[in-house]
Design an enzyme around this catalytic site. Structure first.
Site, mmCIF file in Angstrom:
data_model
loop_
_atom_site.group_PDB
_atom_site.id
_atom_site.type_symbol
_atom_site.label_atom_id
_atom_site.label_comp_id
_atom_site.label_asym_id
_atom_site.label_seq_id
_atom_site.Cartn_x
_atom_site.Cartn_y
_atom_site.Cartn_z
ATOM 1 N N HIS A 1 -6.149 -6.297 -6.345
ATOM 2 C CA HIS A 1 -5.620 -7.809 -5.695
ATOM 3 C C HIS A 1 -4.199 -7.719 -5.565
ATOM 4 C CE1 HIS A 1 -5.871 -8.801 -9.896
ATOM 5 N NE2 HIS A 1 -4.925 -9.570 -9.618
ATOM 6 N N TYR B 1 0.816 -1.282 -0.126
ATOM 7 C CA TYR B 1 -0.030 -0.026 0.063
ATOM 8 C C TYR B 1 0.945 1.137 -0.001
ATOM 9 C CZ TYR B 1 -3.835 -3.005 0.891
ATOM 10 O OH TYR B 1 -4.750 -3.918 0.910
ATOM 11 N N GLU C 1 -1.929 -16.001 -10.374
ATOM 12 C CA GLU C 1 -0.963 -15.152 -11.068
ATOM 13 C C GLU C 1 0.497 -15.688 -10.685
ATOM 14 O OE1 GLU C 1 -1.421 -11.017 -10.764
ATOM 15 O OE2 GLU C 1 -3.675 -11.332 -11.473
ATOM 16 N N ASN D 1 -12.656 0.079 -5.623
ATOM 17 C CA ASN D 1 -12.464 -0.174 -6.962
ATOM 18 C C ASN D 1 -13.624 -0.592 -7.747
ATOM 19 O OD1 ASN D 1 -11.185 -0.903 -9.287
ATOM 20 N ND2 ASN D 1 -9.981 -2.390 -8.654
#
Lengths: 165, 204
Positions: free
Chosen positions: B175, B143, B201, B166
């Site tokens: 994410h 963040y 991912e 979002n």
């Protein structure tokens, strides 16, 4: 309530009623065009519809005009008749009845509209009057006249034997 | 009882529902509304490994992706208020988005090419969201790092808010934003969904 529902909800809630109205007013044929034109026109105007409007009455009003347009475009008029067909099916006691549907399409225009908007769409006479123009009493009378006409023209005479009226 | 005494009831029943015809008419309405340029918002849902996603698009592009947890009916109502009530279920406008999502969830696609309509985000939140695609597929950023990327290194909490609100999750990869200590942090689609996406991912 200051906000409007998505138009998809309007179609989901009222689509079937408008389809019934189109079928009742127009008879077979042209129903798809009348339904489509009604909702397309309604969708165009939807953002400007007052949030507290009676959506069903508004839609039936549009359907009424579109049905008239469709009939005009087809270059024909519904011809009222007092004739009672001598060969007609015995009316069903329950469920959909093609004979009754047919009898409704043969009603004079004003009676047909008043009967369909009140008894098929379920609108109160005051809303029917707003659609047809004229007083609430006139709309109530047209609906009653329509029912009286249907009693004469439907069901066929053979099925009424023995009835005492 | 004579049928005549009961004409009103018979009239009400004389026109049975015809669901197939209605379905066909509703599809035709969506096509006509699109052609006439009055379909302000088109939507559909797609089934994915993170549950059914609501996809909504304006003429400009994809404007909203919503998890089931966000309540799809409530999301559509908000779109009616913030964009336009002229909203229809109209899958065609979202065909490309649906196909790209399907490819993404099989691991075959790493970025999305569909045009985005950013109108539901503004200010610093929009600035944050615009930087998120810079975090590459399979990577994460803290963040704090995203706050710095967005031009305000102190606005770490605001980055959290931007991610939590979002309007385009999955496609705009909030994410991939995680805590500085490496733990996942929250996610608007639920922590399980975030784990699923990050696992997908890193596996590819």
């Amino acid at each position: 309530m200051t906000s409007k529902e998505p138009f998809e909800t309007v179609v989901a809630v009222h689509g079937a009623t408008v389809l019934r109205v189109c079928r009742a007013v127009l008879g077979p044929g042209d129903v798809d065009d009348a339904w489509s034109e009604t909702f397309l026109s309604a969708m165009r105007a939807y953002p400007d519809l007052p949030a507290d409007a009676n959506v069903e009455a508004w839609l039936v009003t549009i359907a009424h005009r579109k049905a008239i347009d469709v009939v005009r475009a087809a270059g024909r008029r519904a011809i009222p008749t007092e004739q009672i067909p001598d060969t007609a099916a015995t009316p069903a006691l329950d469920g959909p009845d093609p004979g009754l549907v047919e009898a409704v399409t043969r009603l004079p225009a004003k009676q047909r509209h008043a009967v369909v908007y009140h008894y098929v769409a379920g609108l109160p006479h005051v809303e029917v009057a707003a659609i047809l123009g004229g007083s609430t009493d006139a709309a109530r009378r047209a609906a009653a006249d329509g029912i009286a006409t249907l009693r004469r023209t439907y069901p066929p005479i053979t099925a009424r034997k023995g009835e005492n009226r | 009882m004579s049928i005549h005494d009961d004409l009103p009831r018979h009239l009400a029943q004389a026109y049975p529902d015809t669901p197939d015809e209605l379905r066909r008419l509703r599809e035709r309405l969506a096509d006509a509304a699109q052609t006439e340029g009055i379909l302000d918002v088109a939507y559909r849902t797609v089934d994915t490994p993170v549950g059914p996603l609501l996809l909504a698009a304006t003429e400009q592009g994809l404007v909203r992706v919503a998890y089931l947890a966000e309540d799809h009916d409530a999301v559509l109502q908000t779109l009616a208020e913030r964009i336009s009530p002229r909203i229809l279920h109209a899958p065609a406008r979202l065909d490309t988005t649906a196909r790209e999502l399907e490819e993404y969830f099989t691991g075959a696609r790493h970025t999305f090419d569909v045009p985005l309509d950013w109108r539901l985000s503004a200010g610093f939140r929009a600035a944050v969201l615009h930087r998120l695609p810079d975090i590459g597929y399979g990577h994460t950023a803290s963040y704090a790092a995203v706050a710095a990327l967005a031009g305000n290194p102190k606005a770490v909490r605001a980055v959290g808010t931007a991610c939590a609100t979002n309007p385009l999750p999955v496609v705009v990869p909030c994410h991939r934003v995680v805590r500085s200590d490496g733990s996942m942090g929250g996610y608007l689609g639920g922590i399980e969904a975030k784990r699923t996406l990050l696992t997908l991912e890193t596996a590819a």
